[in-house]
Design an enzyme around this catalytic site. Structure first.
Site, mmCIF file in Angstrom:
data_model
loop_
_atom_site.group_PDB
_atom_site.id
_atom_site.type_symbol
_atom_site.label_atom_id
_atom_site.label_comp_id
_atom_site.label_asym_id
_atom_site.label_seq_id
_atom_site.Cartn_x
_atom_site.Cartn_y
_atom_site.Cartn_z
ATOM 1 N N LYS A 58 48.339 82.669 83.627
ATOM 2 C CA LYS A 58 47.092 82.307 83.479
ATOM 3 C C LYS A 58 46.114 82.727 84.630
ATOM 4 O O LYS A 58 44.895 82.870 84.515
ATOM 5 C CB LYS A 58 46.844 80.784 83.157
HETATM 6 C C1 LIG Z 1 49.951 78.921 78.785
HETATM 7 C C2 LIG Z 1 51.302 79.156 78.882
HETATM 8 C C3 LIG Z 1 51.873 79.578 77.952
HETATM 9 C C4 LIG Z 1 51.466 79.961 76.564
HETATM 10 O O1 LIG Z 1 50.337 80.821 76.461
HETATM 11 P P1 LIG Z 1 49.530 80.917 75.316
HETATM 12 O O2 LIG Z 1 48.391 82.091 75.593
HETATM 13 O O3 LIG Z 1 48.848 79.607 75.077
HETATM 14 O O4 LIG Z 1 50.398 81.327 74.121
HETATM 15 C C5 LIG Z 1 53.139 80.010 78.248
HETATM 16 N N1 LIG Z 1 53.885 79.775 79.499
HETATM 17 C C6 LIG Z 1 53.300 79.438 80.372
HETATM 18 C C7 LIG Z 1 54.146 79.349 81.714
HETATM 19 C C8 LIG Z 1 51.940 79.093 80.265
HETATM 20 O O5 LIG Z 1 51.463 78.468 81.199
#
Ligand SMILES: *Cc1c(COP(=O)(O)O)cnc(C)c1O
Length: 464
Positions: free
Chosen positions: A112
């Site tokens: 993120k």
């Molecule tokens: C947010 C997150 C996801 C999922 O991502 P999306 O964009 O919501 O599909 C997967 N793995 C981790 C570690 C995350 O923080």
């Protein structure tokens, strides 16, 4: 670039407006009116660019003339300079023609950061241009909150308030949020659970009067600029593996469908991608839609991969908009029905989805097995989310001659439980974070009451 709503009934906006908007006024999500397309020759000419230079090429058409080139370039440079690995998103080989794309070298050790480092800077820039301030409110069960705080801590024109459930996030995750002592960062530990936090934020957006004229902004995964930033690493990985002259496949651990939707966009923009694999845990609404045309909410079950524990994948609506021929009324109708009951897509639409995506759901036990198996074969340690991606890649793979890339969405140290459960040694914090447990924390514990939270936000935000 103009942006339109997936429900067809909201004002058309430019990039700067979409950046600050969040949900469209008709309840839909904003998408570009038309995607930029790149030729094979053009993509090939980007081989060898640094991550930040590549990001500029990919992102520029979406931003258009809303931000000067030089400003955009320097925000992108700054965003990816904070990553701890020189390649920013390095590829690691784990088997024959099989790779993981490490997206966890940013400040909070999860993917993120790719979006939120840039989002914080873009928002601050646009607010400065306009002479405005914004109050960000968000709820987190872990990863999003810390990435958003890291992305906004240097912003002069916004305050960020993140609510987490008191005593219900892991210590690493809490400290990643509460040890940021910037005076525009506010951590609220709510006496309640994650749903209470979300409810609190939702209710605050619905009635912003408590802020006395200030505006609320969102950094959750429906924000268009987050998706946009994530398109870049699909290009980066493919170029490293011989693209665009040969196709590459991707397996993506998926919750809200944001990350994998960015991969779909990369493909639409001209990047040769063979397979796109949706990997879910037992909260598998996406797998049920793709494999059996069953779009029903089910119940939320906590898993070893908590960042994928969802009942509804909000960004899936963006894909539906495309498969329904960009018919906003049809999407609005489907989503209205989905709010009340289980739905199926039209036959033609479902077949389009199945042509675009493969899918697989992985339970906790198998997640631990994959972590053990890969560690045994290569000594490489997967986090549980990534392990789900690797399993899905192996189950759904169509051709051994096409490179298969699983997106490694988090560093294993963030989720040590399954690693320990798998009988392996607990992973260590990376060097720049070894003092995390000694750092000073700052947080405010508040009652689970809307008025209490709103009063706290109104009293602490900085006014222009
Ligand atoms: C947010 C997150 C996801 C999922 O991502 P999306 O964009 O919501 O599909 C997967 N793995 C981790 C570690 C995350 O923080």
């Amino acid at each position: 670039m103009r942006y339109i709503s997936t429900r067809g009934d909201a004002p058309v906006l430019n990039f700067a407006d979409v950046l600050l908007a969040g949900l469209a006024s008709d309840g839909g999500l904003y998408v570009p009116e038309e995607l930029p397309k790149f030729s094979k020759e053009e993509i090939a000419s980007w081989a060898g660019l640094s991550y930040a230079d590549l990001a500029f090429k990919v992102i520029k058409p979406f931003v258009d003339d809303c931000i000067e080139d030089a400003d955009l370039k320097s925000m992108i440079d700054d965003s990816y300079a904070v990553f701890e690995h020189d390649a920013v998103a390095p590829l690691v080989q784990i088997d024959s023609n099989e790779f993981v794309l490490e997206l966890f070298h940013g400040p909070t050790l999860a993917f993120k950061d790719f979006a939120l480092q840039l989002l914080g800077r873009l928002m601050d820039h646009v607010l400065k241009q306009r002479g405005e301030r914004l109050v960000i409110m968000g709820a987190t069960s872990g990863d999003t909150g810390s990435a958003a705080i890291e992305g906004c801590r240097h912003s002069d024109h916004l305050d960020i308030f993140i609510l987490h459930p008191y005593n219900r996030v892991s210590e690493v995750q809490r400290r990643q949020m509460t040890t940021v002592l910037a005076d525009n960062v506010f951590n609220i530990a709510l006496e309640g659970n994650f749903d209470d936090c979300q409810e609190m934020v939702k209710d605050s957006f619905a009635d912003q009067g408590f802020l006395g004229g200030m505006r609320l902004g969102a950094v959750n995964s429906i924000n268009w600029a987050r998706i946009m930033s994530q398109i870049v690493y699909y290009f980066s990985a493919a170029l490293t593996l011989g693209g665009p002259h040969r196709p590459v496949s991707f397996s993506v651990p998926t919750g809200n469908f944001g990350d994998i939707f960015a991969g779909y966009l990369a493909k639409q923009m001209g990047l040769p991608i063979d397979q796109l694999i949706v990997a879910t845990n037992r909260n598998d609404i996406l797998h049920r839609v793709i494999s059996g045309n069953d779009m029903s909410k089910g119940t939320l079950e906590p898993s070893l991969s908590p960042s994928m524990d969802i009942m509804v994948s909000s960004n899936f609506e963006r894909l539906l908009f495309d498969v329904y021929g960009r018919d906003g009324a049809a999407v609005a109708d489907l989503m209205a029905r989905f709010k009340k009951e289980s739905v199926s897509l039209g036959d033609g639409e479902w077949h389009k989805v199945r042509e675009l995506f493969a899918s697989y759901a992985v339970d906790d036990e198998t997640t631990c097995e994959v972590i053990t198996e890969v560690h045994k074969a290569t000594e490489y340690l997967l986090d549980p989310h990534t392990a789900i991606g690797v399993k899905a890649a192996r189950e759904c793979r169509r051709s051994a001659s096409v490179p298969m890339v699983t997106l490694a969405t988090a560093h294993p140290v963030k989720f040590p439980d399954p690693v320990v459960k798998a009988g392996l040694e607990s992973p260590q914090l990376p060097a720049h974070m070894t003092d995390l447990f000694e750092r000073e924390e700052r947080l405010q514990v508040l009652d689970n009451e809307l008025k209490v939270v709103q009063r706290y936000v109104a009293e602490h935000c900085h006014r222009s």
